[in-house]
Design a protein around this motif. Structure first.
Motif, PDB file in Angstrom:
ATOM      1  N   GLU A   1       0.809  -1.208   0.000  1.00  0.00           N
ATOM      2  CA  GLU A   1       0.000   0.000   0.000  1.00  0.00           C
ATOM      3  C   GLU A   1       0.851   1.271   0.000  1.00  0.00           C
ATOM      4  O   GLU A   1       0.360   2.344   0.316  1.00  0.00           O
ATOM      5  CB  GLU A   1      -0.955  -0.030   1.188  1.00  0.00           C
ATOM      6  N   CYS A   2       2.089   1.125  -0.407  1.00  0.00           N
ATOM      7  CA  CYS A   2       2.987   2.263  -0.450  1.00  0.00           C
ATOM      8  C   CYS A   2       2.413   3.366  -1.328  1.00  0.00           C
ATOM      9  O   CYS A   2       2.082   3.149  -2.492  1.00  0.00           O
ATOM     10  CB  CYS A   2       4.356   1.836  -0.985  1.00  0.00           C
ATOM     11  N   CYS A   3       2.248   4.520  -0.742  1.00  0.00           N
ATOM     12  CA  CYS A   3       1.845   5.745  -1.441  1.00  0.00           C
ATOM     13  C   CYS A   3       0.429   5.687  -2.020  1.00  0.00           C
ATOM     14  O   CYS A   3       0.058   6.537  -2.823  1.00  0.00           O
ATOM     15  CB  CYS A   3       2.838   6.099  -2.534  1.00  0.00           C
ATOM     16  N   ILE A   4      -0.376   4.701  -1.628  1.00  0.00           N
ATOM     17  CA  ILE A   4      -1.702   4.552  -2.221  1.00  0.00           C
ATOM     18  C   ILE A   4      -2.593   5.751  -1.924  1.00  0.00           C
ATOM     19  O   ILE A   4      -3.382   6.174  -2.780  1.00  0.00           O
ATOM     20  CB  ILE A   4      -2.363   3.216  -1.795  1.00  0.00           C
ATOM     21  N   ASP A   5      -2.479   6.324  -0.724  1.00  0.00           N
ATOM     22  CA  ASP A   5      -3.292   7.506  -0.397  1.00  0.00           C
ATOM     23  C   ASP A   5      -2.901   8.693  -1.262  1.00  0.00           C
ATOM     24  O   ASP A   5      -3.752   9.450  -1.717  1.00  0.00           O
ATOM     25  CB  ASP A   5      -3.162   7.860   1.084  1.00  0.00           C
ATOM     26  N   GLU A   6      -1.608   8.826  -1.517  1.00  0.00           N
ATOM     27  CA  GLU A   6      -1.136   9.915  -2.372  1.00  0.00           C
ATOM     28  C   GLU A   6      -1.657   9.750  -3.797  1.00  0.00           C
ATOM     29  O   GLU A   6      -2.127  10.705  -4.418  1.00  0.00           O
ATOM     30  CB  GLU A   6       0.390   9.958  -2.367  1.00  0.00           C
ATOM     31  N   MET A   7      -1.612   8.523  -4.312  1.00  0.00           N
ATOM     32  CA  MET A   7      -2.103   8.277  -5.669  1.00  0.00           C
ATOM     33  C   MET A   7      -3.604   8.518  -5.756  1.00  0.00           C
ATOM     34  O   MET A   7      -4.081   9.115  -6.721  1.00  0.00           O
ATOM     35  CB  MET A   7      -1.763   6.844  -6.098  1.00  0.00           C
ATOM     36  N   THR A   8      -4.339   8.074  -4.741  1.00  0.00           N
ATOM     37  CA  THR A   8      -5.786   8.280  -4.717  1.00  0.00           C
ATOM     38  C   THR A   8      -6.109   9.770  -4.676  1.00  0.00           C
ATOM     39  O   THR A   8      -6.998  10.253  -5.371  1.00  0.00           O
ATOM     40  CB  THR A   8      -6.405   7.563  -3.497  1.00  0.00           C
ATOM     41  N   ARG A   9      -5.364  10.510  -3.873  1.00  0.00           N
ATOM     42  CA  ARG A   9      -5.561  11.949  -3.764  1.00  0.00           C
ATOM     43  C   ARG A   9      -5.262  12.638  -5.103  1.00  0.00           C
ATOM     44  O   ARG A   9      -5.999  13.495  -5.556  1.00  0.00           O
ATOM     45  CB  ARG A   9      -4.671  12.509  -2.646  1.00  0.00           C
ATOM     46  N   ASN A  10      -4.188  12.205  -5.764  1.00  0.00           N
ATOM     47  CA  ASN A  10      -3.835  12.806  -7.054  1.00  0.00           C
ATOM     48  C   ASN A  10      -4.890  12.515  -8.112  1.00  0.00           C
ATOM     49  O   ASN A  10      -5.208  13.385  -8.937  1.00  0.00           O
ATOM     50  CB  ASN A  10      -2.471  12.300  -7.537  1.00  0.00           C
ATOM     51  N   ILE A  11      -5.432  11.309  -8.098  1.00  0.00           N
ATOM     52  CA  ILE A  11      -6.492  10.961  -9.049  1.00  0.00           C
ATOM     53  C   ILE A  11      -7.734  11.815  -8.798  1.00  0.00           C
ATOM     54  O   ILE A  11      -8.342  12.343  -9.713  1.00  0.00           O
ATOM     55  CB  ILE A  11      -6.818   9.465  -8.989  1.00  0.00           C
ATOM     56  N   ALA A  12      -8.093  11.948  -7.512  1.00  0.00           N
ATOM     57  CA  ALA A  12      -9.266  12.741  -7.158  1.00  0.00           C
ATOM     58  C   ALA A  12      -9.077  14.204  -7.556  1.00  0.00           C
ATOM     59  O   ALA A  12     -10.004  14.851  -8.063  1.00  0.00           O
ATOM     60  CB  ALA A  12      -9.543  12.637  -5.661  1.00  0.00           C
TER      61      ALA A  12
END
Length: 105
Positions: free
Chosen positions: A90-101
């Motif tokens: 789950e490395c950086c998954i929150d960052e990627m989700t935030r960038n997509i949003a």
């Protein structure tokens, strides 16, 4: 993999002596290392070494194999990879989700 299993493995690796032992076992490769050689290499009393090996084995990080009178410690590389994978999955998954949003806005 179950978080409790991962937590136990990390707990056992969190002790400096056990981490040193495990690192030596990993360095030995797939054939493992004789407990006597490990004891000599790390200058750890036999009873202390046995205690730490038992802890690592109970966490599934290493196994032991007997050949005649010699007992070998062998790293369980699949378990090690599972622990590392658990941390990396789950490395950086929150960052990627935030960038997509943010890009959808």
């Amino acid at each position: 993999m179950d978080i409790d299993v991962i937590a136990k493995a990390l707990k056992e690796l969190g002790h400096p002596t056990r981490l040193t032992i495990f690192k030596s076992v990993i360095r030995a490769g797939y054939q493992g290392i004789a407990v006597g050689g490990l004891q000599e290499q790390l200058a750890i009393p036999g009873s202390t070494l046995s205690h730490h090996i038992s802890s690592l084995a109970s966490a599934g990080l290493l196994s032991q194999r007997r050949e005649g009178r010699t007992l070998y410690c062998v790293a369980e590389y699949d378990k090690l990879q599972a622990v590392i994978g658990f941390l990396q999955d789950e490395c950086c998954i929150d960052e990627m989700t935030r960038n997509i949003a943010e890009s959808d806005q």
